[in-house]
Scaffold this active site. Sequence first.
Site, PDB file in Angstrom:
ATOM      1  N   GLU A   1      31.003 -30.802 -27.702  1.00 45.25           N
ATOM      2  CA  GLU A   1      28.851 -30.259 -28.097  1.00 45.25           C
ATOM      3  C   GLU A   1      28.034 -30.201 -29.441  1.00 45.25           C
ATOM      4  OE1 GLU A   1      27.968 -26.516 -26.274  1.00 45.25           O
ATOM      5  OE2 GLU A   1      27.940 -27.728 -23.614  1.00 45.25           O
TER       6      GLU A   1
ATOM      7  N   GLN B   1       1.245  -0.160  10.307  1.00 47.78           N
ATOM      8  CA  GLN B   1       0.902  -0.571   9.467  1.00 47.78           C
ATOM      9  C   GLN B   1      -0.185  -1.598   9.202  1.00 47.78           C
ATOM     10  OE1 GLN B   1       4.448  -1.858   8.312  1.00 47.78           O
ATOM     11  NE2 GLN B   1       3.793  -2.137   6.353  1.00 47.78           N
TER      12      GLN B   1
ATOM     13  N   HIS C   1      -2.557   0.741   6.575  1.00 53.58           N
ATOM     14  CA  HIS C   1      -2.420   1.053   4.842  1.00 53.58           C
ATOM     15  C   HIS C   1      -3.913   0.779   3.906  1.00 53.58           C
ATOM     16  CE1 HIS C   1       1.867   2.641   4.447  1.00 53.58           C
ATOM     17  NE2 HIS C   1       2.533   1.662   5.597  1.00 53.58           N
TER      18      HIS C   1
ATOM     19  N   SER D   1       0.787  -3.961   2.065  1.00 59.49           N
ATOM     20  CA  SER D   1       2.184  -4.235   3.283  1.00 59.49           C
ATOM     21  C   SER D   1       1.787  -4.700   3.835  1.00 59.49           C
ATOM     22  CB  SER D   1       2.004  -2.322   3.607  1.00 59.49           C
ATOM     23  OG  SER D   1       3.644  -2.051   3.989  1.00 59.49           O
TER      24      SER D   1
ATOM     25  N   ASN E   1      -2.139  -1.890  -5.398  1.00 56.90           N
ATOM     26  CA  ASN E   1      -2.751  -2.730  -4.927  1.00 56.90           C
ATOM     27  C   ASN E   1      -3.108  -4.319  -5.878  1.00 56.90           C
ATOM     28  OD1 ASN E   1      -4.501  -2.395  -7.202  1.00 56.90           O
ATOM     29  ND2 ASN E   1      -6.174  -1.435  -6.303  1.00 56.90           N
TER      30      ASN E   1
ATOM     31  N   ASP F   1       9.615   4.839   5.586  1.00 53.32           N
ATOM     32  CA  ASP F   1       8.491   4.716   4.660  1.00 53.32           C
ATOM     33  C   ASP F   1       9.487   5.725   4.282  1.00 53.32           C
ATOM     34  OD1 ASP F   1       7.761   2.344   4.922  1.00 53.32           O
ATOM     35  OD2 ASP F   1       6.185   3.441   6.186  1.00 53.32           O
TER      36      ASP F   1
ATOM     37  N   GLN G   1      -5.026  -0.120 -16.281  1.00 56.53           N
ATOM     38  CA  GLN G   1      -5.024   1.068 -16.954  1.00 56.53           C
ATOM     39  C   GLN G   1      -3.107   2.225 -17.054  1.00 56.53           C
ATOM     40  OE1 GLN G   1      -7.063   1.557 -15.010  1.00 56.53           O
ATOM     41  NE2 GLN G   1      -8.035   3.185 -14.220  1.00 56.53           N
TER      42      GLN G   1
ATOM     43  N   GLU H   1       8.589  -7.992   3.843  1.00 53.90           N
ATOM     44  CA  GLU H   1       8.530  -7.269   3.750  1.00 53.90           C
ATOM     45  C   GLU H   1       8.940  -6.324   5.080  1.00 53.90           C
ATOM     46  OE1 GLU H   1       6.150  -3.334   1.168  1.00 53.90           O
ATOM     47  OE2 GLU H   1       5.060  -4.358   3.406  1.00 53.90           O
ATOM     48  N   HIS H   2       8.596  -6.161   5.587  1.00 54.14           N
ATOM     49  CA  HIS H   2       8.985  -4.951   6.132  1.00 54.14           C
ATOM     50  C   HIS H   2       8.614  -6.343   7.628  1.00 54.14           C
ATOM     51  CE1 HIS H   2       6.691  -2.227   4.689  1.00 54.14           C
ATOM     52  NE2 HIS H   2       7.519  -1.637   4.698  1.00 54.14           N
TER      53      HIS H   2
END
Length: 433
Positions: free
Chosen positions: A414, A259, A262, A237, A214, A360, A191, A326-327
């Site tokens: 063209e 990690q 998380h 993550s 998420n 982070d 939302q 990601e890391h």
Amino acid sequence: MVMMLFKKLSDVSEAEMQKLLSRGSGLEDVAKTVSTVLSDVRTKGDSALREYTAKFDKVELANFGVSEEEFQQALSGISPELLDHLKSAAANIRAFHEAQLPKATWFMELKPGIVLGQKATPLESVGAYAPGGRASYPSTVLMTVIPARVAGVEQVIVCTPPRPDGSVHPLTLAAAKVAGADKVFKLGGVQAIGSMAYGTETVPKVDKIVGPGNVFVTAAKMQIRDVAEIDFPAGPSEVLIIADESADAVMVASDILAQSEHDPNSVSILVTGSDTLAEAVKREVLVQAEQAARSSIIKSSLENAAILIADSLEQCIGFSNKFAPEHLEIMVADPDFVLDRIKNAGSIFIGNYSPVPVGDYASGTNHVLPTSGYARVYSGLNINHFIKYSSIQRISKSGLESLKETVIALAEEEGLQAHADAIRTRFGYKPSK
């Protein structure tokens, strides 16, 4: 009992490899639910926001916007020391992103009479999403709002989920103040994304939405791209660590746990050519997991973890580029050898004293990064996510004359006669005759 994959990389089955590489997928599983919520927000506005906030966040709100009084209460409730730490992190983030600023406008003379250039213009409005739920993330507010402000975005708003009592964590509000957000709304999940994409009676529509979340938030961002731009998919993550025998097993294990705490869906992988290190890290992970404050989340997350033993450092690098983390932590004797060969990574951490948590929070680099393999094609959040570029050409008659025959020939080839005539009219041709 914690069950994580522990194998030689060459012995990993096709099914196991597919599970590792497809982590963070599942957008299709929530697509229908997400679509329904977005549709309701688009058509019902604030009433849908109230309905879904009550349903998902278990709180009924009369007003979504955070008042100035709430901001002041939040700031007064934070210790001066903690506020100083927040400002220190913000200063580093601001400095790093200021270094990325492009020239506002530049020109080059390609040939006599032909001047080309580029104009950089900040977006007019941006919405930043800061997750909540299991924990508050004031650091994400800094990471999303500060670059937008540095880029020159006119309006920056923040959406973050309310707590059970209907408030927002004081440090999150303090971060919004320090970073320079215009407004904060007590909205989370799908939302929140819908409100910023479509606009409601209370929440303004924005040009672009940034920030992690998420699987529902990620799916929502993917579904609203026809009405608002997004940064990239940023889901659960993940970290991949390339380490050799020079690495400290306790440090490596602690980075895996950092990690893992998380989210139960977080992914942590060690790939190493050292059997000794692999065994030591495995033992240390199990010990640290039992002692950790967020032990239950960590143990769930470790179901997605893996310790893989490679035949060589080159094989470690090859797997990392395929995984596109990601890391990426590089904890080897010759880190530059590895760095030079890395093709796909959201953010890179070199050496024993560059753990992911420093990025982070406080080093200054951005922690909003592509996950689920999207580092193959996306960059982490940076100044360019908040700036658009316009090409400029300023051409004299002599300059156009030098290009005339080329343009006419290509246009006619063209079948675009009017294009060719638009050039000829500038040299005496009258198409109406």
